[in-house]
Each structure stands twice: as structure tokens, then as C-alpha cells.
Design a protein around this motif. Sequence first.
Motif, PDB file in Angstrom:
ATOM      1  N   GLY A 154       2.621   5.438  -2.758  1.00 35.75           N
ATOM      2  CA  GLY A 154       3.311   4.709  -1.688  1.00 35.75           C
ATOM      3  C   GLY A 154       3.895   5.713  -0.707  1.00 35.75           C
ATOM      4  N   ARG A 173       2.666  -6.668  -0.352  1.00 39.94           N
ATOM      5  CA  ARG A 173       3.267  -7.213  -1.578  1.00 39.94           C
ATOM      6  C   ARG A 173       4.319  -8.238  -1.178  1.00 39.94           C
ATOM      7  N   GLY A 191       1.407   5.167  -8.905  1.00 43.81           N
ATOM      8  CA  GLY A 191       0.896   4.518 -10.108  1.00 43.81           C
ATOM      9  C   GLY A 191      -0.567   4.872 -10.232  1.00 43.81           C
ATOM     10  N   SER A 198      -4.031  -3.509  -2.956  1.00 38.84           N
ATOM     11  CA  SER A 198      -4.509  -2.178  -3.318  1.00 38.84           C
ATOM     12  C   SER A 198      -5.996  -2.142  -3.044  1.00 38.84           C
ATOM     13  N   GLU A 217       9.601   5.530  -8.911  1.00 38.27           N
ATOM     14  CA  GLU A 217       8.133   5.616  -8.904  1.00 38.27           C
ATOM     15  C   GLU A 217       7.584   5.846  -7.503  1.00 38.27           C
ATOM     16  N   ILE A 218       6.756   6.883  -7.372  1.00 41.70           N
ATOM     17  CA  ILE A 218       6.064   7.085  -6.096  1.00 41.70           C
ATOM     18  C   ILE A 218       4.548   6.943  -6.239  1.00 41.70           C
ATOM     19  N   GLU A 259      -3.368  -6.363  -8.310  1.00 43.28           N
ATOM     20  CA  GLU A 259      -2.173  -6.074  -9.106  1.00 43.28           C
ATOM     21  C   GLU A 259      -1.493  -7.338  -9.628  1.00 43.28           C
ATOM     22  N   ARG A 282      -9.666   4.242 -15.748  1.00 46.91           N
ATOM     23  CA  ARG A 282     -10.079   2.842 -15.666  1.00 46.91           C
ATOM     24  C   ARG A 282     -10.876   2.439 -16.903  1.00 46.91           C
ATOM     25  N   GLN A 295      -7.980  -0.279  -4.655  1.00 47.67           N
ATOM     26  CA  GLN A 295      -8.560   0.326  -5.858  1.00 47.67           C
ATOM     27  C   GLN A 295      -9.957  -0.181  -6.232  1.00 47.67           C
ATOM     28  N   TYR A 341       3.248  -1.819   3.258  1.00 47.53           N
ATOM     29  CA  TYR A 341       3.459  -0.371   3.175  1.00 47.53           C
ATOM     30  C   TYR A 341       2.117   0.342   3.264  1.00 47.53           C
ATOM     31  N   GLU A 352      -4.608   6.069  -1.582  1.00 50.25           N
ATOM     32  CA  GLU A 352      -5.250   5.823  -2.869  1.00 50.25           C
ATOM     33  C   GLU A 352      -6.469   6.707  -3.059  1.00 50.25           C
ATOM     34  N   LEU A 407       8.882  -2.784   0.221  1.00 50.76           N
ATOM     35  CA  LEU A 407       8.492  -3.334   1.511  1.00 50.76           C
ATOM     36  C   LEU A 407       7.431  -4.395   1.257  1.00 50.76           C
TER      37      LEU A 407
HETATM   38  O1  4AD Z   1       1.832   0.861  -8.977  1.00 51.26           O
HETATM   39  P1  4AD Z   1       1.012   0.107  -8.001  1.00 51.26           P
HETATM   40  O2  4AD Z   1       1.164  -1.366  -7.956  1.00 51.26           O
HETATM   41  O3  4AD Z   1      -0.493   0.506  -8.321  1.00 51.26           O
HETATM   42  C1  4AD Z   1      -1.599   0.045  -7.655  1.00 51.26           C
HETATM   43  O4  4AD Z   1      -1.592  -0.704  -6.710  1.00 51.26           O
HETATM   44  C2  4AD Z   1      -2.883   0.679  -8.096  1.00 51.26           C
HETATM   45  N1  4AD Z   1      -3.976  -0.288  -7.897  1.00 51.26           N
HETATM   46  C3  4AD Z   1      -3.120   1.936  -7.313  1.00 51.26           C
HETATM   47  C4  4AD Z   1      -4.407   2.614  -7.680  1.00 51.26           C
HETATM   48  O5  4AD Z   1      -4.576   3.003  -8.810  1.00 51.26           O
HETATM   49  N2  4AD Z   1      -5.291   2.806  -6.710  1.00 51.26           N
HETATM   50  O6  4AD Z   1       1.275   0.658  -6.547  1.00 51.26           O
HETATM   51  C5  4AD Z   1       1.029   2.025  -6.262  1.00 51.26           C
HETATM   52  C6  4AD Z   1       2.186   2.623  -5.491  1.00 51.26           C
HETATM   53  C7  4AD Z   1       3.523   2.605  -6.239  1.00 51.26           C
HETATM   54  O7  4AD Z   1       3.633   3.691  -7.119  1.00 51.26           O
HETATM   55  C8  4AD Z   1       4.501   2.711  -5.093  1.00 51.26           C
HETATM   56  O8  4AD Z   1       4.632   4.042  -4.668  1.00 51.26           O
HETATM   57  C9  4AD Z   1       3.816   1.928  -4.002  1.00 51.26           C
HETATM   58  O9  4AD Z   1       2.439   1.866  -4.323  1.00 51.26           O
HETATM   59  N3  4AD Z   1       4.348   0.568  -3.893  1.00 51.26           N
HETATM   60  C10 4AD Z   1       5.196   0.152  -2.932  1.00 51.26           C
HETATM   61  N4  4AD Z   1       5.755   0.798  -1.890  1.00 51.26           N
HETATM   62  C11 4AD Z   1       6.570   0.093  -1.083  1.00 51.26           C
HETATM   63  N5  4AD Z   1       6.852  -1.212  -1.244  1.00 51.26           N
HETATM   64  C12 4AD Z   1       6.308  -1.907  -2.271  1.00 51.26           C
HETATM   65  N6  4AD Z   1       6.574  -3.195  -2.408  1.00 51.26           N
HETATM   66  C13 4AD Z   1       5.435  -1.210  -3.170  1.00 51.26           C
HETATM   67  N7  4AD Z   1       4.740  -1.581  -4.264  1.00 51.26           N
HETATM   68  C14 4AD Z   1       4.087  -0.489  -4.681  1.00 51.26           C
END
Ligand code: 4AD
Length: 433
Positions: A404, A210, A359, A187, A356-357, A167, A363, A189, A223, A227, A220
Motif C-alpha cells: 500500500g 476497499r 501483504g 487487488s 502493515e504495509i 480479498e 500461492r 493479484q 489507494y 503489486e 482509504l
Molecule cells: O493485505 P492485502 O489485502 O493483500 C492483497 O490485496 C493481496 N492480493 C496483494 C497481493 O498479494 N498482490 O492488501 C495489500 C496491502 C496492505 O498490506 C496495505 O498496505 C494496503 O494494501 N491496503 C490498504 N491501504 C490503504 N487503505 C486500505 N483500505 C488498504 N487495504 C489494504
Amino acid sequence: MAEGFVSISHLLGGTLEGKTARLRGWIHRTRSSGKLCFVTVRDSTGIVQVTVAKDSVPPQDFEDAKKALIESSVQVEGVVARDPRAPGGFELRASGFRVLGPSENFPITEYQSEEHLLNYRHLWIRSQQLTQIMKVKATALSAAREWFDHNGFYEVTPPILTSNACEGGSTLFEVKYFGEKAFLSQSAQMYLEAIMYSLENVFALPPSFRAERSRTTRHLAEYWHLEGEEAFVGNEGNMRIQEELVSAMVTSCAKRNAAELKALGRDPAGLLGMVPPFKRLDYGDAVRKLNEKGIDFAWGGDLGTNEERVLVEGEEKPVFVVNYPKEVKAFYMRENPDDTRTYLCADLLAPEGYGEIIGGSEREIDVGKLIERLKAQNIPLEPYQWYLDLRRFGSVQHSGFGLGIERLLRWVCKQEHIRDTIPFPRTINRISP
Ligand code: 4AD
Ligand code: MG
């Protein structure tokens, strides 16, 4: 339940009235007046009042009951009696009272600062609030696994130590790895994409990391990340999977944890309405909606907490915001053929401003486009060669998402701060206890 002991929920169920029962637990509250002690005892299933009368127990037991401080672990034997004054309608009239592990003066009393409670998180973890949230979380996780199980997904185990960013670099935690540099996974992913080529529909529940520099109520540093990755699925199919999954998780919590949710201030009946379909809101329409509501927001910007809150105003259910501009999203998403300024992607926003919950995205499968984007961002290609290979050996349309877990729980359990949805939160200023 161990031989000879009953759980408190069993005791409060009513079928043991008049019978002798033994239970084990911890002192929740205690007070005594003369010849009578009222001790409320909790176990993992509930709280019950125990009355210890001086004349009904051996003298030493009465002294012990009188002296025992809250959080002492105890074993009690007695007769179950109906008593409308007791919380739960039943109490245990003790014939024996034993302290298993005495407690010192508990460092947490009624009114404590957030800081104090975080310093004593290892003890505060026993609180009613955190206990209730952990129960709801356990339900959400098992409901998710059940849903994936019933829908043809394999659970897989991706690595946590990785050599490249998924990310982007700004939130990466670096670790030493046998003299080399490695990172904690943001992630799974990319690994799920690799595994998808054999198992087609896969999911994982790893921790993600993160290095968030901001102090917010929804970030956080560590977390739990649910996925999924699916072969032969486009952005719309991906959203259908997500809405069904979220619905299964949330409605299961409402059904199995109604009491906990009520205690947390969340009406479980409202959560039962979280069923598909969830609204799809195009990013362009989202910008127009924001502007109509008097918010100064230009096409091309990323949605922040405030924008996300405004976009779900008046919505009962979560909302997908679809097809964001490329500038605000990661390089691996598929270009939208109908508007090449955007990607085929979606973020799921929870109602009530929880934000946002999820993402997710389709691809990119054009290896040339992926290389172009990495180069444009001055990202060295070397660490991504293995990922690019995935497009060189039998590539197919595919999509995936990341949910998340604590973000979802924050909404479901109606919590102000995300830290209370994880037993031991890791944030910018805290890694202990
Ligand atoms: O939107 P994000 O960054 O997407 C990805 O990591 C993709 N690679 C996921 C994928 O397609 N497999 O993170 C996905 C979700 C966010 O929508 C949020 O719910 C959660 O992870 N998230 C966090 N939760 C808590 N603390 C943080 N710092 C978070 N950052 C992301
Ligand atoms: Mg995101």
C-alpha cells in the motif's frame, strides 16, 4: 523552465547573485510598510523573498504589489541580492512586479479545523505539508519502478473493473456494468498471476478499492497498490524481493528528499538504515511475544493495530510476520507443509507502530485445495473458473505481494493520518472534492 525565467531553487543556489532574473509563482506571504512590500513567492522548487521598493518599480507595479493577496500568481523581475535576513539567504529586489491572476481572499488561514481543510482540499493541496509529501511520494514511486526495472520485472496494466473478489466480499464496491454487476478491483493479484505465465516477473501500480466501513487513520477507500508476482519463487524469495524493494524506495526518499522529510519531522538519516535483511517473526512466536507482554491474544486471531504496534516495539526496521493461520487470510495462499493450519505468507509491519504495509504470500497451486476452500466459504465457483484454470495449464510455484503506497508514505513521512499521503482522499464519509 520556460525561456527567460529561473526557478526559485536556482535563484537561491547563489550563482545568480548580482544578476537580473525573472521568476513566476504564487504569493505565499505578503506585508507592506510605507514604501516597501515584502512578498514571499513560491514555485514548485522553493520559496523566496521579493522586496518591492516604491522607488524601484513603476508606480502601478508598486500599487499592484501592495494590493495583491496571498495565492495571487505573479511574475517578478529584479536583481538577485544576498541577504542573510531573507529565508534561503537571497532575495529578489524587484524592478518589475506583475499580477498574472489575482486571488480573492483565500479561505484558508493559519488555524483551521481538519474538516475545513478537507472541504478546501483543492486549495489546501498547495500547502507546504502536502507539497512535501507529494514530492516524497513521487520519489518513492520512481524508485520502485527503477528497482523493478533493474531486477527483471515487466510493468503490466491489469483491469480495474472486475467480475470477482480477490480479498473477500465485505469490502467490495459494486458498480453497474452494462446492466450487469461488476466490482472495483481490490487487488490486481489474480490478473498478475495470469500474466506471470508469460512474463515470469511482473508488477503493476493500479488503484485498489476497499469499501472500508471503519474510520481509522490507516484505511482509504481508494489507494495505490504496488503489486508484484514472481514465477518459481517461494515465500522466502518473495520476502527477499519485498525487503529489497522497500529498502530501495525508502532510502531513495531519504537521499533525494532530505529537506522535505526534515520539514515533515522525519529524520532522513534514520531511513538510510532501512536495509535488508528485515526480521522474520513466525506468527506463533508473535502470539507468544504478545502474551509475554501481557496482551490477551489467542492463536488463530488476526493482528490488529495494537498487536502490530507491540510486535515492532524496540525494532528499528520493518518486521515480517510469517505464516498466519488460514482463518485470517485469503483462500489463494499456499498451505504450509510444515504446519497445515497455516499458510506460507507474510505481512510486513513498519516500525514505530505504523502497522502493515505489505501483504504477500506463496500461492496455492493445488486446484483441488482451492476449490475446497471456495466451497467451504460458500463462494460460487463460476466467477473463479478462469482463475482455477491457471492451475490447470502448466502451473508453477509462484508468489506475490501488494504494498500500500500510502501506508508506506504514512510511515516514511511520519504522518498521523493516511489521508495526507494522497492528494484527494476517499474515505467512508468523503468523496469530495
Ligand atoms: O493485505 P492485502 O489485502 O493483500 C492483497 O490485496 C493481496 N492480493 C496483494 C497481493 O498479494 N498482490 O492488501 C495489500 C496491502 C496492505 O498490506 C496495505 O498496505 C494496503 O494494501 N491496503 C490498504 N491501504 C490503504 N487503505 C486500505 N483500505 C488498504 N487495504 C489494504
Ligand atoms: Mg493484509
